[in-house]
Design an enzyme around this catalytic site. Structure first.
Site, short mmCIF file in Angstrom:
data_model
loop_
_atom_site.label_atom_id
_atom_site.label_comp_id
_atom_site.label_asym_id
_atom_site.label_seq_id
_atom_site.Cartn_x
_atom_site.Cartn_y
_atom_site.Cartn_z
N THR A 96 -17.25 10.43 5.13
CA THR A 96 -17.46 10.38 6.58
C THR A 96 -18.71 9.58 6.97
O THR A 96 -18.65 8.73 7.86
CB THR A 96 -17.56 11.81 7.14
N LYS A 178 -19.13 16.57 14.55
CA LYS A 178 -20.05 16.39 13.43
C LYS A 178 -21.25 15.56 13.86
O LYS A 178 -21.08 14.52 14.51
CB LYS A 178 -19.35 15.67 12.28
N ASP A 179 -22.45 15.98 13.46
CA ASP A 179 -23.64 15.22 13.84
C ASP A 179 -23.58 13.78 13.33
O ASP A 179 -23.87 12.84 14.06
CB ASP A 179 -24.91 15.91 13.34
N ARG A 180 -23.17 13.59 12.06
CA ARG A 180 -23.14 12.23 11.51
C ARG A 180 -22.10 11.36 12.19
O ARG A 180 -22.26 10.14 12.25
CB ARG A 180 -22.90 12.27 10.00
N ASP A 322 -10.19 16.03 10.27
CA ASP A 322 -10.72 16.14 8.91
C ASP A 322 -10.74 17.59 8.45
O ASP A 322 -10.33 17.90 7.33
CB ASP A 322 -12.12 15.54 8.85
N HIS A 326 -8.55 18.95 5.28
CA HIS A 326 -9.16 19.59 4.11
C HIS A 326 -8.57 20.98 3.87
O HIS A 326 -8.40 21.40 2.73
CB HIS A 326 -10.67 19.70 4.30
N ASP A 369 -12.44 6.94 9.44
CA ASP A 369 -13.56 6.78 8.51
C ASP A 369 -13.11 6.85 7.05
O ASP A 369 -13.87 6.51 6.14
CB ASP A 369 -14.63 7.83 8.77
N HIS A 370 -11.87 7.26 6.82
CA HIS A 370 -11.26 7.32 5.48
C HIS A 370 -9.88 7.93 5.64
O HIS A 370 -9.54 8.45 6.71
CB HIS A 370 -12.09 8.16 4.50
N HIS A 503 -10.84 13.27 -0.19
CA HIS A 503 -10.93 11.81 -0.15
C HIS A 503 -12.17 11.34 -0.87
O HIS A 503 -12.96 12.16 -1.35
CB HIS A 503 -10.97 11.34 1.32
#
Length: 562
Positions: A96, A178-180, A322, A326, A369-370, A503
């Site tokens: 991510t 998500k922060d990122r 995501d 998962h 992102d993936h 991933h």
């Protein structure tokens, strides 16, 4: 000079003079035309660029679920815009943090430095988080969840370049659960990045890197109890019997939620929230995407994005896909329902943009992102080679090798992200040659089951790979931050639990992701030509007529731009 000679000279002078004047007029016309083109180009820039990242979205979700999508979400982008059908990540690892950074910087971890979500810092001798920053304080929460910034990302984003180009007048806002997913796309000069603090709070927060206090529109949103309203039943959007694009609802390959015996619909979220970390439960349902959409629309109004002729940038990441992937896996009914509901959220988001920014006045791109691998246990059940690796078991065997070969086990400081980090101080004490140790460890690791390839840092640094997994490893290898030995597992083998998807590899299931463009300045069409994730930022930069991000390696997709 004779009379005839004089007349000839006079005639030639007149011709030269006229030609010179004509050339000057021509040059002036070209200059005027160029100026008109520049003014027209600037006037033709979108009022708002919206970047959408759907976390863990495989390309085939577009085609698998297409018949059940409406006309206003994914299909609108495909029908009105441009579809790059062979779009891939060009580096390893596909996580991510690196994904979001690469999309917006137009480069890879080799240059932007975000080599994982977390990685071992060879200077601090500790694991660090890609967006963690102890030098800033939380805003909107008393917890440490707001101590985040983009300071570990080494390069600019196209949002940064737009801010510089417009003398900081064009705004940039990042939003994600998500922060990122909010921070890295927004870049270093962003006006704000907002992410969701779950647990018992259920609020959108930020950090002092951006502001000292939340603006009123954010505090008003947090006080509205919008997040609380999503604690309701999660059942399928349509009759579950119609979900023929995914596996059976009850199977052996899904995780589920604490407090419910089976991972089957329906899910009583209000009843499950106590056993599943309160508001964090919403992140792992499609309602997390709905909440993100609500907040993004509030940001457009609250920040007055797209309300003048200076281009603003809004980076939105949908993180719930995501979490669901998962937990339940690629082939689950839960993942299908999540994408059908996301399609509805995109439709109302685009309708909001039409109304509040203006149809044809904004530009959108959507990517991921993936991707994600099918659950290996499921693949095994249909006779496809795949499986699981145990890092703990590998570590036992590896420690025995270190003890036998070097007499110590602390020659290795850390093993993470499929990389081995050596203890250079210990090697110096023992008088060991670092390059020789790398080679010995690489040779040992290659003996282990389900390890396909192993490379040393020396190889990654000194060999120029241009194709294959090796080139992707090199694009993800940052000389100052990456490890001394890099490991690649067999195809379809993961270090993960036996339920749900994950991933990180350089294989098609992780690299092949959507890339859709639509809106102002975008052509209509599609291509099977290979495009890469690093091409997105240069394409948007070219559309806006601004500088490319400072370490971009991608190329503008000129067939996309009108």
């Amino acid at each position: 000079m004779t009379k005839h000679s004089f007349l000839a000279f006079l005639l030639l002078s007149i011709i030269w003079s006229c030609g010179s004047q004509q050339k000057q007029v021509s040059n002036n016309n070209e200059t005027d035309s160029l100026q008109d083109d520049v003014e027209s180009y600037v006037e033709g820039s979108p009022k708002l660029v919206v970047g959408i990242v759907v976390d863990q979205m495989r390309y085939d979700y577009l085609t698998r679920f297409d018949k059940k999508f409406g006309t206003g979400g994914f299909r609108r982008m495909m029908n009105e815009g441009f579809n790059c059908k062979n779009n891939h990540f060009n580096y390893i690892p596909t996580y991510t943090g690196p994904g979001h950074a690469s999309i917006y910087t137009g480069t890879t971890p080799k240059y932007h430095g975000i080599i994982g979500n977390n990685w071992y810092d060879k200077i601090e001798h500790d694991m660090i988080y890609c967006a963690g920053d102890d030098s800033v304080k939380s805003v909107g929460t008393n917890s440490s969840a707001g101590q985040m910034s983009p300071h570990r990302m080494l390069t600019t984003t196209f949002g940064d370049e737009n801010r510089l180009f417009t003398q900081l007048q064009g705004k940039t806002i990042g939003i994600a659960l998500k922060d990122r997913g909010a921070i890295l796309p927004a870049g270093h000069t962003a006006n704000a990045a907002y992410w969701f603090q779950g647990r018992d709070e259920g609020v959108w927060i930020s950090s002092t890197f951006y502001m000292d206090a939340l603006p009123k529109w954010v505090t008003d949103f947090n006080a509205s109890n919008q997040a609380e309203s999503y604690f309701k039943e999660w059942n399928t959007l349509y009759d579950i019997s119609e979900y023929t694009e995914s596996g059976s609802d009850e199977n052996l390959y899904e995780g589920g939620f604490a407090g419910q015996d089976k991972a089957t619909f329906p899910y009583d979220l209000n009843g499950l929230k106590t056993d599943n970390r309160g508001f964090d439960l919403l992140k792992a349902t499609p309602y997390g995407n709905s909440l993100t959409t609500d907040f993004a629309m509030a940001a457009i109004l609250g920040e007055q994005l797209g309300q003048d002729d200076i281009t603003d940038v809004l980076a939105v990441s949908f993180s719930s896909t995501d979490y669901v992937g998962h937990n339940f896996g690629v082939n689950s009914k839960e993942i299908e329902d999540t994408y059908l509901r996301l399609d509805k959220d995109l439709e109302r988001f685009f309708s909001y943009l039409d109304k509040n920014v203006g149809r044809g006045e904004y530009t959108v791109f959507l990517t991921a992102d993936h991707g994600a691998v099918e659950v290996p246990a499921y693949l095994n059940s249909v006779n496809i080679p795949a499986g699981y690796v145990s890092n703990n078991e590998r570590k036992k065997v590896f420690n025995a090798f270190l003890e036998t070969t070097f007499g110590v086990t602390d020659l290795v400081e850390n093993i993470s992200n499929d990389q081995v980090f050596l203890n250079k101080t210990k090697m110096d004490e023992l008088g060991l040659n670092r390059l020789e140790v790398q080679e010995q460890i690489a040779a040992e690791q290659l003996n282990y089951d389900h390890i396909a390839k192993v490379y040393t840092a020396k190889t990654m640094t000194n060999t120029n790979f241009t194709t294959g997994i090796e080139a992707m490893l090199q694009n993800g290898f940052n000389q100052k931050r990456s490890g001394d030995v890099v490991i690649v597992n067999d195809i379809g083998y993961i270090a993960y639990g036996e339920t749900g998807s994950t991933h990180g590899s350089g294989l098609n299931y992780d690299t092949h992701v959507p890339l859709l463009f639509f809106g102002k300045g975008i052509n209509k069409g599609h291509t099977f030509k290979r495009t890469e994730i690093s091409d997105i930022a240069p394409t948007i930069s070219a559309l806006l007529g601004i500088s490319f991000p400072n370490a971009a390696i991608g190329q503008p997709l000129e067939f996309v731009i009108d």
